[in-house]
Motif scaffolding. Structure first.
Motif, PDB file in Angstrom:
ATOM      1  N   LEU A 264       0.865  -1.067   0.058  1.00 53.29           N
ATOM      2  CA  LEU A 264       0.017  -0.005   0.018  1.00 53.29           C
ATOM      3  C   LEU A 264       0.921   1.187  -0.030  1.00 53.29           C
ATOM      4  CD1 LEU A 264      -2.754  -0.854   2.627  1.00 53.29           C
ATOM      5  CD2 LEU A 264      -2.703  -1.303   0.121  1.00 53.29           C
ATOM      6  N   THR A 265       0.428   2.306  -0.654  1.00 59.63           N
ATOM      7  CA  THR A 265       0.963   3.704  -0.546  1.00 59.63           C
ATOM      8  C   THR A 265       0.600   4.280   0.589  1.00 59.63           C
ATOM      9  OG1 THR A 265      -0.634   4.897  -1.799  1.00 59.63           O
ATOM     10  CG2 THR A 265       0.618   3.775  -3.047  1.00 59.63           C
ATOM     11  N   ASP A 266       1.516   5.275   1.140  1.00 61.41           N
ATOM     12  CA  ASP A 266       1.271   6.137   2.285  1.00 61.41           C
ATOM     13  C   ASP A 266      -0.221   6.698   2.165  1.00 61.41           C
ATOM     14  OD1 ASP A 266       4.439   7.692   2.666  1.00 61.41           O
ATOM     15  OD2 ASP A 266       3.861   5.689   3.010  1.00 61.41           O
ATOM     16  N   ARG A 267      -0.757   7.013   1.182  1.00 61.55           N
ATOM     17  CA  ARG A 267      -2.157   7.562   1.027  1.00 61.55           C
ATOM     18  C   ARG A 267      -3.176   6.323   1.317  1.00 61.55           C
ATOM     19  NH1 ARG A 267      -3.758  12.036   2.817  1.00 61.55           N
ATOM     20  NH2 ARG A 267      -2.920  13.471   1.336  1.00 61.55           N
ATOM     21  N   GLU A 268      -2.656   5.200   0.918  1.00 64.22           N
ATOM     22  CA  GLU A 268      -3.775   4.249   0.791  1.00 64.22           C
ATOM     23  C   GLU A 268      -3.831   3.802   2.400  1.00 64.22           C
ATOM     24  OE1 GLU A 268      -3.142   2.397  -3.607  1.00 64.22           O
ATOM     25  OE2 GLU A 268      -2.267   1.534  -2.137  1.00 64.22           O
ATOM     26  N   MET A 269      -2.440   3.898   3.030  1.00 65.25           N
ATOM     27  CA  MET A 269      -2.447   3.406   4.386  1.00 65.25           C
ATOM     28  C   MET A 269      -3.321   4.344   5.144  1.00 65.25           C
ATOM     29  SD  MET A 269      -0.826   0.722   5.377  1.00 65.25           S
ATOM     30  CE  MET A 269      -0.613   0.659   7.002  1.00 65.25           C
ATOM     31  N   ASP A 270      -3.426   5.517   4.722  1.00 65.87           N
ATOM     32  CA  ASP A 270      -4.049   6.584   5.600  1.00 65.87           C
ATOM     33  C   ASP A 270      -5.625   6.424   5.319  1.00 65.87           C
ATOM     34  OD1 ASP A 270      -2.186   9.610   4.704  1.00 65.87           O
ATOM     35  OD2 ASP A 270      -1.798   7.995   6.623  1.00 65.87           O
TER      36      ASP A 270
ATOM     37  N   GLU B 163     -11.356  14.589   6.182  1.00 59.57           N
ATOM     38  CA  GLU B 163     -10.103  14.533   6.884  1.00 59.57           C
ATOM     39  C   GLU B 163      -8.779  14.511   6.271  1.00 59.57           C
ATOM     40  OE1 GLU B 163     -10.810  11.794  10.261  1.00 59.57           O
ATOM     41  OE2 GLU B 163      -8.605  11.924  10.862  1.00 59.57           O
ATOM     42  N   LEU B 164      -8.783  13.926   5.024  1.00 60.13           N
ATOM     43  CA  LEU B 164      -7.450  14.009   3.811  1.00 60.13           C
ATOM     44  C   LEU B 164      -7.356  15.113   3.229  1.00 60.13           C
ATOM     45  CD1 LEU B 164      -7.092   9.968   3.355  1.00 60.13           C
ATOM     46  CD2 LEU B 164      -6.085  11.548   5.320  1.00 60.13           C
ATOM     47  N   ILE B 165      -8.694  15.650   3.261  1.00 60.34           N
ATOM     48  CA  ILE B 165      -8.658  16.981   2.338  1.00 60.34           C
ATOM     49  C   ILE B 165      -8.443  16.712   0.887  1.00 60.34           C
ATOM     50  CG2 ILE B 165      -8.133  19.342   1.881  1.00 60.34           C
ATOM     51  CD1 ILE B 165      -6.760  19.429   4.725  1.00 60.34           C
ATOM     52  N   ILE B 166      -9.263  15.735   0.265  1.00 61.54           N
ATOM     53  CA  ILE B 166      -8.916  15.106  -0.950  1.00 61.54           C
ATOM     54  C   ILE B 166     -10.525  14.928  -1.682  1.00 61.54           C
ATOM     55  CG2 ILE B 166      -6.708  13.986  -0.925  1.00 61.54           C
ATOM     56  CD1 ILE B 166      -8.079  11.462  -0.381  1.00 61.54           C
ATOM     57  N   GLY B 167     -10.557  14.555  -2.838  1.00 59.01           N
ATOM     58  CA  GLY B 167     -11.865  14.647  -3.322  1.00 59.01           C
ATOM     59  C   GLY B 167     -12.206  13.361  -3.068  1.00 59.01           C
TER      60      GLY B 167
ATOM     61  N   HIS C  39      -8.591   5.220  -3.993  1.00 59.52           N
ATOM     62  CA  HIS C  39      -7.655   4.418  -2.882  1.00 59.52           C
ATOM     63  C   HIS C  39      -8.290   3.288  -2.514  1.00 59.52           C
ATOM     64  CE1 HIS C  39      -4.765   7.469  -3.585  1.00 59.52           C
ATOM     65  NE2 HIS C  39      -5.357   8.555  -2.951  1.00 59.52           N
ATOM     66  N   VAL C  40      -9.532   3.240  -2.271  1.00 61.52           N
ATOM     67  CA  VAL C  40     -10.275   2.104  -1.333  1.00 61.52           C
ATOM     68  C   VAL C  40     -10.489   0.962  -2.637  1.00 61.52           C
ATOM     69  CG1 VAL C  40     -12.509   1.336  -0.856  1.00 61.52           C
ATOM     70  CG2 VAL C  40     -11.790   3.592   0.027  1.00 61.52           C
ATOM     71  N   THR C  41     -10.709   1.324  -3.813  1.00 55.51           N
ATOM     72  CA  THR C  41     -10.617   0.177  -4.685  1.00 55.51           C
ATOM     73  C   THR C  41      -9.180  -0.323  -4.822  1.00 55.51           C
ATOM     74  OG1 THR C  41     -12.404   1.286  -6.094  1.00 55.51           O
ATOM     75  CG2 THR C  41     -10.980  -0.369  -7.083  1.00 55.51           C
ATOM     76  N   ASN C  42      -8.230   0.482  -4.920  1.00 57.12           N
ATOM     77  CA  ASN C  42      -6.667  -0.002  -5.054  1.00 57.12           C
ATOM     78  C   ASN C  42      -6.383  -1.105  -3.852  1.00 57.12           C
ATOM     79  OD1 ASN C  42      -6.501   0.930  -7.560  1.00 57.12           O
ATOM     80  ND2 ASN C  42      -5.309   2.723  -6.792  1.00 57.12           N
ATOM     81  N   LEU C  43      -6.757  -0.429  -2.426  1.00 54.04           N
ATOM     82  CA  LEU C  43      -6.202  -1.165  -1.568  1.00 54.04           C
ATOM     83  C   LEU C  43      -7.049  -2.313  -1.125  1.00 54.04           C
ATOM     84  CD1 LEU C  43      -8.191  -1.025   1.572  1.00 54.04           C
ATOM     85  CD2 LEU C  43      -7.575   1.275   1.285  1.00 54.04           C
ATOM     86  N   LEU C  44      -8.023  -2.435  -1.499  1.00 55.26           N
ATOM     87  CA  LEU C  44      -9.112  -3.672  -1.473  1.00 55.26           C
ATOM     88  C   LEU C  44      -8.338  -4.721  -2.463  1.00 55.26           C
ATOM     89  CD1 LEU C  44     -12.818  -2.629  -1.663  1.00 55.26           C
ATOM     90  CD2 LEU C  44     -11.327  -3.397   0.480  1.00 55.26           C
ATOM     91  N   ALA C  45      -8.082  -4.285  -3.462  1.00 56.87           N
ATOM     92  CA  ALA C  45      -7.304  -5.260  -4.596  1.00 56.87           C
ATOM     93  C   ALA C  45      -5.869  -5.813  -4.049  1.00 56.87           C
ATOM     94  CB  ALA C  45      -7.304  -4.676  -5.889  1.00 56.87           C
ATOM     95  N   LYS C  46      -4.901  -4.800  -3.363  1.00 54.58           N
ATOM     96  CA  LYS C  46      -3.688  -5.280  -3.006  1.00 54.58           C
ATOM     97  C   LYS C  46      -3.911  -6.195  -1.803  1.00 54.58           C
ATOM     98  CE  LYS C  46      -1.513  -1.375  -4.746  1.00 54.58           C
ATOM     99  NZ  LYS C  46      -0.763   0.336  -4.141  1.00 54.58           N
ATOM    100  N   LEU C  47      -4.765  -5.833  -0.924  1.00 51.04           N
ATOM    101  CA  LEU C  47      -4.984  -6.687   0.385  1.00 51.04           C
ATOM    102  C   LEU C  47      -5.664  -7.889  -0.063  1.00 51.04           C
ATOM    103  CD1 LEU C  47      -6.094  -4.258   2.857  1.00 51.04           C
ATOM    104  CD2 LEU C  47      -3.754  -5.120   2.498  1.00 51.04           C
ATOM    105  N   GLY C  48      -6.270  -8.232  -1.237  1.00 47.00           N
ATOM    106  CA  GLY C  48      -6.956  -9.464  -1.483  1.00 47.00           C
ATOM    107  C   GLY C  48      -8.359  -9.669  -0.745  1.00 47.00           C
ATOM    108  N   VAL C  49      -9.038  -8.452  -0.517  1.00 43.54           N
ATOM    109  CA  VAL C  49     -10.259  -8.758   0.256  1.00 43.54           C
ATOM    110  C   VAL C  49     -11.479  -8.167  -0.693  1.00 43.54           C
ATOM    111  CG1 VAL C  49      -9.486  -8.566   2.543  1.00 43.54           C
ATOM    112  CG2 VAL C  49      -9.805  -6.369   1.450  1.00 43.54           C
TER     113      VAL C  49
END
Length: 216
Positions: free
Chosen positions: A155-161, A178-182, A189-199
Motif C-alpha cells: 500500500l502507498t502512504d495515502r492508501e494506508m491513511d 479528513e484527508l482534504i481530498i476529493g 484509493h479504496v478500490t486499490n487497497l481492496l485489490a492489494k489486500l485481496g479482500v
C-alpha cells in the motif's frame, strides 16, 4: 544386531523415571538403535550429551530446573550435528515454537506408538524431520501469517491513511474531509487497497487492519 559402527546412539532426557525405563526397554529391542544414556533433568542431559556424543536425543519439554527448550539450545551449541527429537505431551504455542526455534529437529507426542518413535529416530539419523500432524498444521499456519501481514506493505502512504480511517468506520465523505481530498480520489484509493489486500469489501479490509495492528 548390526555392527556397532551402524548403531544410532540415543540419549533420553526426561524427568519421569518410568518414561525413561519404558523408552529404553522398547528402543533396546530395535535394530540399529542403542540407548547410551538416560538423564533426569536438563543439566544432566547436557553433561551426558558431552560424554556420550549421541546421534539423537529424545527430549522432554517440561522438567524441573532447566526446561527442554534451553537444554536443546545448549546441547546443540556443544554438538550441532546431534538431532533433538522433542517427545512431549504439550502442543501449546508457548512451548512448541521456542523449542523448534532452539533447533529441535523433530516433534512427537508421548501418545506416539513405540514404532513411530523408533522410525523418527532412524529418520533423524538420515537427516529427515518428523513432525506430529498437529504440529505440522500449526507450523504451516504460522508460516502463512507473514505472507498475509506483508500484503499491506504494497500500500502507498495515502492508501494506508485511507485504510486506517476506513477501519474506524469512516465513510468515504468523512475520509475525504479528513484527508482534504476529493471523494472520487477516496473511492480510487479504496478500490486499490481492496485489490492489494485481496479482500472483497470494506468490512474485510477493516478486519485485516485490526488483525495486523494497523488500526489506531
Amino acid at each position: 544386531m548390526e555392527n556397532d559402527e551402524q548403531l544410532i546412539k540415543v540419549l533420553l532426557v526426561d524427568d519421569h523415571e518410568m518414561v525413561r525405563i519404558g523408552l529404553a526397554a522398547v528402543l533396546d529391542t530395535e535394530d540399529g538403535i542403542e540407548v547410551v544414556g538416560e538423564a533426569s533433568n536438563g543439566e544432566e542431559g547436557i553433561r551426558l550429551a558431552q560424554e556420550y556424543k549421541p546421534d539423537v536425543i529424545l527430549m522432554d519439554l517440561v522438567m524441573d530446573g532447566m526446561d527442554g527448550i534451553e537444554t536443546t539450545r545448549r546441547v546443540l551449541q556443544i554438538n550441532s550435528d546431534c538431532k533433538v527429537i522433542v517427545l512431549t505431551s504439550y502442543l501449546d504455542d508457548e512451548k512448541m515454537y521456542p523449542v523448534i526455534e532452539a533447533g529441535a529437529f523433530s516433534y512427537l507426542l508421548k501418545t506416539s506408538r513405540a514404532s513411530e518413535i523408533a522410525d523418527a529416530i532412524r529418520a533423524a539419523a538420515r537427516g529427515q524431520s518428523v513432525l506430529e500432524s498437529q504440529v505440522a498444521s500449526k507450523m504451516m499456519s504460522r508460516f502463512r501469517e507473514p505472507l498475509e501481514r506483508a500484503l499491506h506493505e504494497e500500500l502507498t502512504d495515502r492508501e494506508m491513511d485511507v485504510l486506517r480511517l476506513l477501519a474506524k468506520g469512516k465513510s468515504n465523505q468523512d475520509i475525504a474531509d479528513e484527508l482534504i481530498i476529493g471523494i472520487k480520489t477516496v473511492k480510487f484509493h479504496v478500490t486499490n487497497l481492496l485489490a492489494k489486500l485481496g479482500v472483497e469489501d470494506r468490512t474485510q479490509a477493516a478486519i485485516y487492519a485490526y488483525k495486523n495492528g494497523l488500526a489506531e
